[in-house]
Every structure is written in C-alpha cells, then in structure tokens.
Design a protein around this motif. Structure first.
Motif, PDB file in Angstrom:
ATOM      1  N   SER A  74      -1.147  -8.632   0.642  1.00  0.00           N
ATOM      2  CA  SER A  74      -1.454  -7.330   1.242  1.00  0.00           C
ATOM      3  C   SER A  74      -0.386  -6.899   2.238  1.00  0.00           C
ATOM      4  O   SER A  74       0.046  -5.738   2.242  1.00  0.00           O
ATOM      5  CB  SER A  74      -2.827  -7.371   1.925  1.00  0.00           C
ATOM      6  OG  SER A  74      -2.849  -8.347   2.955  1.00  0.00           O
ATOM      7  N   LEU A  86      -6.211   2.803   5.802  1.00  0.00           N
ATOM      8  CA  LEU A  86      -6.402   1.365   5.992  1.00  0.00           C
ATOM      9  C   LEU A  86      -7.613   1.100   6.877  1.00  0.00           C
ATOM     10  O   LEU A  86      -8.451   0.242   6.567  1.00  0.00           O
ATOM     11  CB  LEU A  86      -5.141   0.764   6.615  1.00  0.00           C
ATOM     12  CG  LEU A  86      -5.166  -0.740   6.903  1.00  0.00           C
ATOM     13  CD1 LEU A  86      -5.323  -1.537   5.620  1.00  0.00           C
ATOM     14  CD2 LEU A  86      -3.902  -1.160   7.644  1.00  0.00           C
ATOM     15  N   LEU A 126     -11.212  -0.734   5.686  1.00  0.00           N
ATOM     16  CA  LEU A 126     -11.817  -1.894   6.346  1.00  0.00           C
ATOM     17  C   LEU A 126     -13.271  -1.616   6.702  1.00  0.00           C
ATOM     18  O   LEU A 126     -14.158  -2.460   6.487  1.00  0.00           O
ATOM     19  CB  LEU A 126     -11.024  -2.258   7.595  1.00  0.00           C
ATOM     20  CG  LEU A 126      -9.604  -2.810   7.371  1.00  0.00           C
ATOM     21  CD1 LEU A 126      -8.862  -2.932   8.690  1.00  0.00           C
ATOM     22  CD2 LEU A 126      -9.674  -4.163   6.673  1.00  0.00           C
ATOM     23  N   SER A 150      -6.667  -3.061   2.251  1.00  0.00           N
ATOM     24  CA  SER A 150      -7.802  -3.188   3.166  1.00  0.00           C
ATOM     25  C   SER A 150      -8.848  -4.138   2.603  1.00  0.00           C
ATOM     26  O   SER A 150      -9.484  -4.899   3.344  1.00  0.00           O
ATOM     27  CB  SER A 150      -8.424  -1.815   3.448  1.00  0.00           C
ATOM     28  OG  SER A 150      -9.042  -1.280   2.289  1.00  0.00           O
ATOM     29  N   TYR A 199      -9.755  -7.524   4.540  1.00  0.00           N
ATOM     30  CA  TYR A 199     -11.148  -7.724   4.937  1.00  0.00           C
ATOM     31  C   TYR A 199     -11.691  -9.039   4.400  1.00  0.00           C
ATOM     32  O   TYR A 199     -12.343  -9.807   5.118  1.00  0.00           O
ATOM     33  CB  TYR A 199     -12.019  -6.566   4.446  1.00  0.00           C
ATOM     34  CG  TYR A 199     -13.467  -6.751   4.858  1.00  0.00           C
ATOM     35  CD1 TYR A 199     -13.874  -6.421   6.142  1.00  0.00           C
ATOM     36  CD2 TYR A 199     -14.400  -7.308   3.984  1.00  0.00           C
ATOM     37  CE1 TYR A 199     -15.181  -6.627   6.548  1.00  0.00           C
ATOM     38  CE2 TYR A 199     -15.698  -7.526   4.386  1.00  0.00           C
ATOM     39  CZ  TYR A 199     -16.090  -7.174   5.665  1.00  0.00           C
ATOM     40  OH  TYR A 199     -17.376  -7.408   6.066  1.00  0.00           O
TER      41      TYR A 199
END
Length: 260
Positions: A48, A71, A75, A212, A216
């Motif tokens: 990422s 982004l 999340l 994201s 996460y």
C-alpha cells in the motif's frame, strides 16, 4: 489478456487457501496462521505504501488533497463495515491464546456463521475489484496487488476454516463454504474490469481506496494480533516474517519503478 490476468489472480487466492486448508491438520494450520499473519501484515503495508499509493499520486488527473481525503474516507468506511460485521477477518481458533471464552468459535460459526460467510464474501468481492483496478492501471501493479491480497487471503480463509471445524462442520462442508466465499473475488474482478475500464479517471481514487483497505487490515486487524507477550524466539519470528513481507513489497516496488 488483462481480463484473463484478473480472473487468474482472483482465483488464485481462493484456490490456494482451500488447498492449504485441505492438505494440513488443524494443529499445523494453527501454527501456520501465526506466521502468515506477520507475513501478510508486512506485504499489505509495504504494497500500500510503496506501490499502490505512489502509483495513485503520480496521476495527473487527481489532486493530492482529494486523494488524501479519499484515503481518510476509506479508512473510516472499512471501520464502519467491520462495525456491522461485514468486513471481518478471522485468524483465531480455540486455544490460540486470545483468551476467548469456551465454545467461542462454535458461537461464531453457529449463530453468527451466516454473517461471517456473507462478510467474507463481500470482503472477497471487494478484493477482486481492487485487483481489477490495479491491473487496469498497470499490469505489474496488478501483480503486486494480487500478491498482497493472496498473502492476506490465505490466513483469512484458513482462519475461517478452523472456526467452522471447531463449530462441528465436516472438513468437506467447511472447505466448500470457504471455496464459495473465495470465488466471490472472481466475480468482483470481472465486474470491476467492465465497470472501471469505462472510467479511467476514477482509477487513482480506486487505488487509494485499495490502499486504505490494506492499511486498515494491517493496523486494525493483523498488527494487534502480534501485540502479545511472547518468548523472544516467537517475537523474533514475527519480526522476521514481517520483514520478509516488507522485503517482498519493496522488491516489487523496485520492479515497478524500473519498468517506468
């Protein structure tokens, strides 16, 4: 050819997880999952931050401020999905040291079994769409993204398999459910290919959304599982596997930039 690559990449995660689960005992799988969690955390974070996000920010069609907002929104979106148990990740089993109450997994796969399977199917569908977006942006980026997702998919699906076995499912039935859930990634990849391909301008935003998701999963799900008091040998093994994952992502990043 791009569609073929997408189908093969999305199929690989589900197939590999089922093959791994079918070929090993529960005890071996439980030990294997611990190492794979560290490995997949490194690969997801590295992919990422070193591959997908840089590719998105190199686009000239999107402003950096807008991408950062995307982004942040991503999340929060995945956090909300997990709150309603539609984006959950299962990497535990009875006696894994997480101190769940007795028969915890039986309850998870029994009363909440449908939610687990639906959630995993949605998760896999999203993974398929993410892989499609990456391949449409760049074939090498698609390969890097697919490797990251497959690395995460194996411990996730193996964890689901262990939960279902602990709940009393037969091996065949547990494997069947896992296979059906995994194949939703193929559907996500095909749908993503036809929908995203018509809107090239949205690719940077989808790549940020993919990032994201990876961030996460790593920060909210995988890394917390590694925050346990362990013997120094086990801690060292976690760090080494995490480093291997970061190394894989870094190696792919070098290949990507070399191709540009």
């Amino acid at each position: 050819m791009t569609l073929l690559y997408i189908v093969l990449a999305t199929f690989a995660g589900g197939l590999l997880s089922v093959l791994v689960a079918a070929s090993l005992t529960v005890a071996v799988l439980a030990r294997l999952v611990k190492s794979l969690v560290s490995l997949s955390a490194g690969i997801l974070l590295g992919t990422s931050l070193l591959n997908v996000l840089p590719e998105a920010f190199e686009s000239r069609t999107a402003q950096p401020q807008t991408l950062f907002a995307m982004l942040l929104g991503g999340l929060l979106f995945f956090w909300l999905l997990e709150k309603v148990e539609l984006y959950r990740h299962v990497h535990h089993h009875e006696g894994d040291g997480h101190h769940h109450h007795h028969h915890f997994d039986a309850e998870q796969a029994g009363r909440g079994g449908l939610t687990v399977l639906v959630g995993d199917s949605i998760h896999n569908f999203c993974d398929g769409a993410i892989i499609a977006a990456a391949f449409l942006a760049d074939a090498r980026l698609g390969l890097a993204t697919a490797v990251a997702i497959v690395a995460h998919e194996i411990p996730q699906e193996v964890g689901d398999y262990i939960v279902l076995l602990n709940a009393g499912f037969s091996r065949a039935k547990a494997l069947l459910f896992n296979a059906l859930s995994g194949m939703s990634a193929v559907a996500g990849g095909v749908v993503g290919y036809f929908l995203i391909g018509s809107f090239d301008g949205v690719l940077p935003y989808l790549l940020v959304l993919a990032s994201s998701s990876f961030i996460y999963i790593s920060v909210a799900d995988l890394l917390p599982q590694l925050q346990q008091r362990l013997a120094w040998r086990e801690t060292l093994a976690q760090v080494l596997w995490l480093g291997v994952g970061l190394g894989v992502a870094f190696g792919v990043s070098r290949l990507l930039h070399g191709a540009h």
